[in-house]
Design an enzyme around this catalytic site. Structure first.
Site, short mmCIF file in Angstrom:
data_model
loop_
_atom_site.label_atom_id
_atom_site.label_comp_id
_atom_site.label_asym_id
_atom_site.label_seq_id
_atom_site.Cartn_x
_atom_site.Cartn_y
_atom_site.Cartn_z
N ASN A 87 0.85 -1.19 0.00
CA ASN A 87 0.00 0.00 0.00
C ASN A 87 0.90 1.25 0.00
O ASN A 87 1.73 1.43 0.90
CB ASN A 87 -0.89 -0.05 1.25
CG ASN A 87 -1.83 1.13 1.34
OD1 ASN A 87 -1.42 2.27 1.11
ND2 ASN A 87 -3.07 0.89 1.69
N HIS A 126 1.02 6.16 1.99
CA HIS A 126 1.77 7.09 2.83
C HIS A 126 3.00 7.67 2.15
O HIS A 126 3.63 8.58 2.68
CB HIS A 126 2.05 6.46 4.19
CG HIS A 126 0.75 6.24 4.91
ND1 HIS A 126 -0.08 7.28 5.22
CD2 HIS A 126 0.10 5.11 5.25
CE1 HIS A 126 -1.19 6.80 5.77
NE2 HIS A 126 -1.11 5.49 5.80
N HIS A 138 -5.56 3.65 -1.64
CA HIS A 138 -6.88 4.05 -1.12
C HIS A 138 -7.15 5.48 -1.54
O HIS A 138 -6.46 6.41 -1.10
CB HIS A 138 -6.84 3.92 0.41
CG HIS A 138 -8.15 4.20 1.09
ND1 HIS A 138 -8.31 4.05 2.45
CD2 HIS A 138 -9.34 4.64 0.63
CE1 HIS A 138 -9.55 4.37 2.79
NE2 HIS A 138 -10.20 4.74 1.70
N ARG A 159 -9.19 8.24 -0.83
CA ARG A 159 -10.16 8.67 0.18
C ARG A 159 -11.00 9.82 -0.36
O ARG A 159 -10.56 10.59 -1.23
CB ARG A 159 -9.44 9.11 1.46
CG ARG A 159 -8.82 7.95 2.22
CD ARG A 159 -8.30 8.42 3.58
NE ARG A 159 -9.38 8.69 4.49
CZ ARG A 159 -9.75 7.90 5.51
NH1 ARG A 159 -9.07 6.80 5.77
NH2 ARG A 159 -10.76 8.22 6.27
N ARG A 188 -6.78 12.87 0.99
CA ARG A 188 -5.70 13.30 1.88
C ARG A 188 -4.35 12.69 1.50
O ARG A 188 -3.31 13.23 1.85
CB ARG A 188 -6.03 12.97 3.34
CG ARG A 188 -5.94 11.50 3.67
CD ARG A 188 -6.11 11.27 5.14
NE ARG A 188 -7.46 11.56 5.57
CZ ARG A 188 -8.03 10.98 6.64
NH1 ARG A 188 -7.34 10.11 7.36
NH2 ARG A 188 -9.26 11.25 6.97
N GLU A 243 -8.66 0.61 -3.04
CA GLU A 243 -9.50 0.69 -1.84
C GLU A 243 -10.41 1.90 -1.95
O GLU A 243 -9.92 3.02 -2.16
CB GLU A 243 -8.63 0.85 -0.59
CG GLU A 243 -7.94 -0.41 -0.17
CD GLU A 243 -7.11 -0.16 1.08
OE1 GLU A 243 -7.24 0.90 1.72
OE2 GLU A 243 -6.32 -1.04 1.39
N THR A 283 -8.35 3.78 8.51
CA THR A 283 -9.59 3.01 8.53
C THR A 283 -9.71 2.31 9.88
O THR A 283 -8.89 1.47 10.22
CB THR A 283 -9.59 1.97 7.39
OG1 THR A 283 -9.06 2.59 6.23
CG2 THR A 283 -10.98 1.47 7.12
N GLU A 332 -11.25 -9.15 3.22
CA GLU A 332 -9.96 -8.80 3.82
C GLU A 332 -10.22 -8.63 5.32
O GLU A 332 -11.00 -7.76 5.73
CB GLU A 332 -9.39 -7.51 3.22
CG GLU A 332 -8.05 -7.15 3.86
CD GLU A 332 -7.25 -6.15 3.06
OE1 GLU A 332 -7.25 -6.21 1.82
OE2 GLU A 332 -6.61 -5.29 3.70
N HIS A 359 -3.90 -4.32 7.69
CA HIS A 359 -3.98 -3.18 8.60
C HIS A 359 -3.05 -3.38 9.79
O HIS A 359 -3.22 -4.32 10.55
CB HIS A 359 -5.40 -2.87 9.10
CG HIS A 359 -5.56 -1.41 9.39
ND1 HIS A 359 -5.06 -0.83 10.53
CD2 HIS A 359 -6.08 -0.40 8.66
CE1 HIS A 359 -5.29 0.47 10.49
NE2 HIS A 359 -5.91 0.75 9.37
#
Ligand code: PXP
Length: 250
Positions: free
Chosen positions: A11, A14, A47, A49, A53, A74, A105, A155, A198
């Protein structure tokens, strides 16, 4: 029977968080996706969002165009996100709950209370040829509810397990790991493909990898944090090795 291969989805959200802190184009999440794939990741997760962000619409378009490995997109189950998924046509879409105020999340989807809202979304995305997964709490009843939605994949939210491990609470860690194990066993027994994600670190990914029904882990924050010290390629290779050790029962 030998446990199936355990895929690693990296992922890159970040990397985009860091890029957006200055908004000068670097570090580039697409470059991170290339580096992760070169280091052995099996796919890229991102993801988009509602508040953009971290990942932005253009990131998704470029990743889809440039990265040949599967994209796991996502999204919240909103009209806007479903329209974007239908246009981009990623390999997979993982439906997640989204609250504007949360830092990340926080919990799994309400697949019981949300059945009537989620059912047409799952149907539409499947109709577009997108593999749909539902990000859910690791509970047996939730597996049943996911199956009734006809989603092929769940998931399992591994956040509570990872938090218990980080807090060095051995009893709670064992309890949360057994919740993941039971949900994975039950989900697989009713025909669901099982993923988890996660909060995973090298240690917790190794432990989760020992659950043979799980075939994919999606990992972001920890890998990007480790990349500060060892580089993203080395972080991905070290994660791959931890997952392989866990799966082999080392
Ligand atoms: N899977 C899902 C569904 C997520 O929402 C997230 C967080 O964006 C992850 C995996 C990755 O979690 P982390 O960044 O904590 O590794």
């Amino acid at each position: 029977m030998a446990a199936p291969f355990l895929r690693l989805g990296v992922n890159i959200d970040h990397v985009a968080t860091l890029r957006n802190a200055r908004d000068q184009g670097y570090p580039d999440p697409v470059r991170a996706a290339h580096a992760a794939i070169m280091a052995g990741a099996d796919g890229i997760t991102a993801h988009l969002r509602e508040d953009r962000r971290h990942i932005r619409d253009a990131d998704i378009d470029i990743i889809k165009r440039e990265i040949l490995a599967p994209l796991n997109f996502e999204i919240a189950a909103t009209g806007e996100m479903i329209a974007i998924a239908s246009r981009v046509r990623p390999h997979a879409a993982c439906l997640v709950p989204e609250k504007r105020s949360e830092r990340t999340t926080e919990g799994g989807l309400d697949v019981v209370g949300g059945h009537n809202h989620l059912a047409p979304v799952v149907r539409q995305l499947k109709g577009e040829g997108i593999r749909v997964s539902l990000f859910v709490e690791p509970e047996v009843e939730v597996m049943e509810a996911a199956r009734s939605l006809e989603a092929p994949v769940v998931e399992l939210h591994s956040g509570a397990f990872c938090e218990a491990y980080l807090a060095a609470d051995e009893g709670l860690t064992a309890h949360e790991l057994s919740r993941l194990r039971r949900a994975a066993e039950h989900g697989a027994s009713i025909g669901l493909e099982i993923h988890a994600g996660h909060g995973l670190t090298f240690d917790t990914a190794r432990m989760v990898a020992a659950i043979p029904e799980i075939v994919e882990l999606n990992i972001g924050h920890f890998l990007i944090c480790e990349a500060v010290f060892m580089g993203l390629g080395e972080a991905v290779r070290t994660m791959r090795a931890a997952m392989d050790e866990g799966r082999a029962g080392i």
